[in-house]
Design a protein around this motif. Sequence first.
Motif, PDB file in Angstrom:
ATOM      1  N   CYS A  44       0.842  -1.189   0.000  1.00  6.84           N
ATOM      2  CA  CYS A  44       0.000   0.000   0.000  1.00  6.84           C
ATOM      3  C   CYS A  44       0.879   1.242   0.000  1.00  6.84           C
ATOM      4  O   CYS A  44       2.113   1.165   0.002  1.00  6.84           O
ATOM      5  CB  CYS A  44      -0.937  -0.011   1.205  1.00  6.84           C
ATOM      6  SG  CYS A  44      -0.135   0.366   2.780  1.00  6.84           S
ATOM      7  N   TRP A 170      -9.007   1.653   2.474  1.00  9.27           N
ATOM      8  CA  TRP A 170      -8.038   2.539   3.118  1.00  9.27           C
ATOM      9  C   TRP A 170      -7.317   1.894   4.289  1.00  9.27           C
ATOM     10  O   TRP A 170      -6.180   2.242   4.581  1.00  9.27           O
ATOM     11  CB  TRP A 170      -8.740   3.821   3.588  1.00  9.27           C
ATOM     12  CG  TRP A 170      -8.892   4.828   2.484  1.00  9.27           C
ATOM     13  CD1 TRP A 170      -8.831   4.595   1.140  1.00  9.27           C
ATOM     14  CD2 TRP A 170      -9.124   6.230   2.637  1.00  9.27           C
ATOM     15  NE1 TRP A 170      -9.025   5.764   0.445  1.00  9.27           N
ATOM     16  CE2 TRP A 170      -9.214   6.792   1.335  1.00  9.27           C
ATOM     17  CE3 TRP A 170      -9.292   7.061   3.733  1.00  9.27           C
ATOM     18  CZ2 TRP A 170      -9.435   8.144   1.114  1.00  9.27           C
ATOM     19  CZ3 TRP A 170      -9.527   8.420   3.516  1.00  9.27           C
ATOM     20  CH2 TRP A 170      -9.589   8.955   2.223  1.00  9.27           C
ATOM     21  N   CYS A 171      -7.953   0.970   4.980  1.00  7.86           N
ATOM     22  CA  CYS A 171      -7.356   0.414   6.204  1.00  7.86           C
ATOM     23  C   CYS A 171      -6.622  -0.901   5.982  1.00  7.86           C
ATOM     24  O   CYS A 171      -5.717  -1.240   6.741  1.00  7.86           O
ATOM     25  CB  CYS A 171      -8.437   0.241   7.271  1.00  7.86           C
ATOM     26  SG  CYS A 171      -9.201   1.800   7.758  1.00  7.86           S
ATOM     27  N   PRO A 173      -5.483  -2.001   2.470  1.00  4.26           N
ATOM     28  CA  PRO A 173      -5.534  -1.820   1.012  1.00  4.26           C
ATOM     29  C   PRO A 173      -5.140  -3.045   0.202  1.00  4.26           C
ATOM     30  O   PRO A 173      -5.695  -3.274  -0.881  1.00  4.26           O
ATOM     31  CB  PRO A 173      -4.553  -0.667   0.766  1.00  4.26           C
ATOM     32  CG  PRO A 173      -4.468   0.057   2.077  1.00  4.26           C
ATOM     33  CD  PRO A 173      -4.620  -1.012   3.121  1.00  4.26           C
ATOM     34  N   ARG A 589      -6.201   6.959   4.756  1.00  5.18           N
ATOM     35  CA  ARG A 589      -5.434   6.069   3.883  1.00  5.18           C
ATOM     36  C   ARG A 589      -3.932   6.071   4.163  1.00  5.18           C
ATOM     37  O   ARG A 589      -3.306   5.011   4.237  1.00  5.18           O
ATOM     38  CB  ARG A 589      -5.679   6.486   2.427  1.00  5.18           C
ATOM     39  CG  ARG A 589      -5.155   5.530   1.396  1.00  5.18           C
ATOM     40  CD  ARG A 589      -5.355   6.089  -0.003  1.00  5.18           C
ATOM     41  NE  ARG A 589      -4.351   7.095  -0.326  1.00  5.18           N
ATOM     42  CZ  ARG A 589      -4.417   7.878  -1.397  1.00  5.18           C
ATOM     43  NH1 ARG A 589      -5.461   7.815  -2.204  1.00  5.18           N
ATOM     44  NH2 ARG A 589      -3.450   8.752  -1.638  1.00  5.18           N
ATOM     45  N   ASP A 590      -3.352   7.267   4.292  1.00  6.44           N
ATOM     46  CA  ASP A 590      -1.899   7.380   4.252  1.00  6.44           C
ATOM     47  C   ASP A 590      -1.241   7.666   5.594  1.00  6.44           C
ATOM     48  O   ASP A 590      -0.030   7.890   5.638  1.00  6.44           O
ATOM     49  CB  ASP A 590      -1.501   8.473   3.248  1.00  6.44           C
ATOM     50  CG  ASP A 590      -1.850   8.092   1.813  1.00  6.44           C
ATOM     51  OD1 ASP A 590      -2.132   6.908   1.568  1.00  6.44           O
ATOM     52  OD2 ASP A 590      -1.856   8.983   0.951  1.00  6.44           O
ATOM     53  N   SER A 867      -5.021   2.046  -3.711  1.00  4.71           N
ATOM     54  CA  SER A 867      -5.912   2.649  -2.722  1.00  4.71           C
ATOM     55  C   SER A 867      -6.653   3.857  -3.267  1.00  4.71           C
ATOM     56  O   SER A 867      -7.708   4.229  -2.744  1.00  4.71           O
ATOM     57  CB  SER A 867      -5.109   3.077  -1.489  1.00  4.71           C
ATOM     58  OG  SER A 867      -4.442   1.985  -0.925  1.00  4.71           O
ATOM     59  N   CYS A 868      -6.095   4.491  -4.297  1.00  2.08           N
ATOM     60  CA  CYS A 868      -6.709   5.705  -4.835  1.00  2.08           C
ATOM     61  C   CYS A 868      -7.636   5.425  -6.005  1.00  2.08           C
ATOM     62  O   CYS A 868      -8.208   6.362  -6.581  1.00  2.08           O
ATOM     63  CB  CYS A 868      -5.615   6.686  -5.271  1.00  2.08           C
ATOM     64  SG  CYS A 868      -4.549   6.039  -6.577  1.00  2.08           S
TER      65      CYS A 868
END
Length: 885
Positions: A44, A170-171, A173, A589-590, A867-868
């Motif tokens: 990720c 997001w958690c 990915p 996400r990041d 993820s995006c």
Amino acid sequence: MSVETKTTCPYCGVGCGVITSVDENGKVSVKGDPDHPSNFGRLCSKGSALAETIDLDGRLLHPEIAGQRASWDEALDLVAKRFSEAIAEHGPDSVAFYVSGQLLTEDYYVANKLMKGFIGSANIDTNSRLCMSSSVAGHRRAFGADTVPGTYEDIEFADLVILTGSNLAWCHPVIYQRLAAAKTARPTMKIVVIDPRRTMTCDIADLHLAIRPDGDVALFLGLFAHLIASNAINQNYVAEHTNGFAEAFAAASSLSFNRVLDLTGLPAMQLREFYRLFAQTEKVVTCYSQGVNQSSSGTDKVNAIINCHLATGRIGRPGMGPFSLTGQPNAMGGREVGGLANMLAAHMAIESAGDRDRVQRFWHSPGIAARPGLKAVDMFHAVADGRIKALWIMATNPVVSMPDADAVKAAIDTCPFVVVSDILKETDTTRHGHVLLPSLGWGEKDGTVTNSERRISRQRQFLSAPGEARPDWWQMAEVGRRMGFSAAFSFQAAADIFAEHAGLSGFENDGNRDFDIGAYDAIGTKEYDALTPFQWPQPVGSTRQTTRFFADGGFYHADGKARFVAIGTPVSDRTNSQFPLTLNTGRIRDHWHTMTRTGKSARLSAHIAEPFAEIHPRDAIEIGVAEASLIEIESPYGKVIVRALVTERQARGSLFVPMHWNDGFAAKARIDAVVAPVTDPVSGQPASKNVAVRAGRFQASHYCFAVSAAKPGDLDSAYWALAKASGGWRTELAFDFAPDDWVGWCRSTFDIPFDLEPLGYVDQATGDLRLAFFDGERLLAALFVARQPVAVARNWAIAQLSAPHGDLRKRFALIAGRPGADTIDAGATVCSCFSVGVNQIVAAIRGGCHSVEAVGKALNAGTNCGSCRAEIRTIIDGSLAAAAE
């Protein structure tokens, strides 16, 4: 010549394999391990940026006592002395350890052994209590042990995947990408997302159930009753392998369909469709995470889900079962060694006299904890009221992450003796420690972790230990020796600890315990170094590599049968006239946990650089909050100030605020200071997803945005949020009362030499002000001030920190806050892996890229961790819709 090392990612519970490469100059790069069965080479955004988080900035490199450097002997002697004195005067329950899912299994094992076996108390708990303890409690009630039945493959094999309380995209990915790939390969696969918010995970959902907060129990009770009415029960499985069906059915059937509609807030058509899908689909996997666990009814939620799988016999077979998605990298390893206050090592029960005797005999310990210790929230209450006299906090930041966080901070301040083991010198928690012990970070430490599917992998050292940093297990073993337990803590390496851990798991285990890795009880250093990922159980003589549980029964209650749990219906609404909104907290996400790692990466901060609250447009209008203005959120326990993100993704009446920001990155954004210390009565897990709050616009006289080469100094303003940026730092600010001298404020805040004069202007009519300081061609700092939230091309402005400014036109463009016609502004970051902005994606769409795949081919966006991809699809849909108008 580069040296490669296979290791494991230190973020979430997916447990991805990573290959690190260190070149002759010491530069580190990372990539996914294509041979690791958890991720097959995928990483990720956070995993891809690991090399950006391993610098020594801010590291704690030497032991400290009362803020002064000390030797290891001085620090360890003092820790042993103060703990021993507290025990002698007040008993073993007067001391406590608060540990972490960031620890390796070997660290966890030594901590548990020292506290439960040799100090003689069970006052050792972990931040996994905030994460997975409701799953543990639900598993133990249903299965007789904390057993995760399935594997990641089941998610790919299933015909129906239910994601409840999980923003998988997001958690987790990489698991999300495995699921998305499976659905692409088999479009008939159905995915249901159950979440009050419309998260990015909904992008691949066939059905999104926007459930009311804590409506999950009612939802699955209704499903259980529907399964019976639909004749979907596996009567043979229920009769042969379970107990308690009638009682569970009686509890579920007392809830009418209309009452389920009321408690869940779902439309009848959606509810019927979900129930139909579950009843008619044999291969069903129900994945659940924090939205289920972090609740005052979390354990009941888990058992309501498990009841449905037991009733249909859909458990332990390929593509079937309830699946707990672990939050932290080694929460599972902690559970295996008894890291929770109510467990013993090797999944043994602290309530069992036989288990206590077995562990004590194996350890040759002078005693054993005879009853459960204090769970996290209760532990800090005991610190506050003086019952805990000495506290050791390891690898976690409870002043940020615990509910009622301000009370936790006050409690730690009042404790007579606090030890903090960490890798950073300045965290919200280390500031309150009497003794600080420097630990090893990822890349420096050596040991094992266990992921969500029970797969044990090695974390291997590929960096030298900096300064005097030492492993956490070594610190605890040294204190154990100094407390008089030398023989029991004579470990020389992590391999020694793992071998003992494995030996205990197989000790007097004839199959009556699920956790057994006895096959490794004689492992030596060479074999340990070469250890490849494996799933437990691996008892002595076993050659199994992948194992599912319970397809043919074999549960761990005394009679070998599972237990249906009769569940009542909880009251889910906590709001009232004073606090009419529901706060939901979680991850983005990041970033990770309290940002002590990810906050070091400019790339990871580029996507979302400041704390925010998602709020529905109509709620925003009612409380007078506009897009990008500041919002103040308050409960009886505390308040925060964050940026408003107005979006229809959020349900009416609810707010979402991420849990990451700490006092080092924002003025007042520790959202857990707002969260009430309400816990599940069975698991003790805090209810972080359903908090009654009120909110209103925070009125500021001036808003500011700044970029600077140097890290800003004291930010004396009502609101500020700081983030690492390429070439320096970015800062958002808001003032109640603006400084009289902006130039002087900039010189002081951004360390600007007094002989450098700024370029800038002031608009007297609007109050807008722009200042920029240059040293030759280099930009040192730029400040943009307005009476409303500042409109400026932020990512472009940040890029100017790394650009030459010999051309006066470039300087004036910076003052204007936007690039010239001949310059591209990438826009807000969408893809962190490749630093692709929204404007670049929109330009690609206008150029004919009308699919996520086409955008990926043109810009690489979405082609790494993926993820995006949902965000890219949203931009495509919006751009095409706007073009069609």
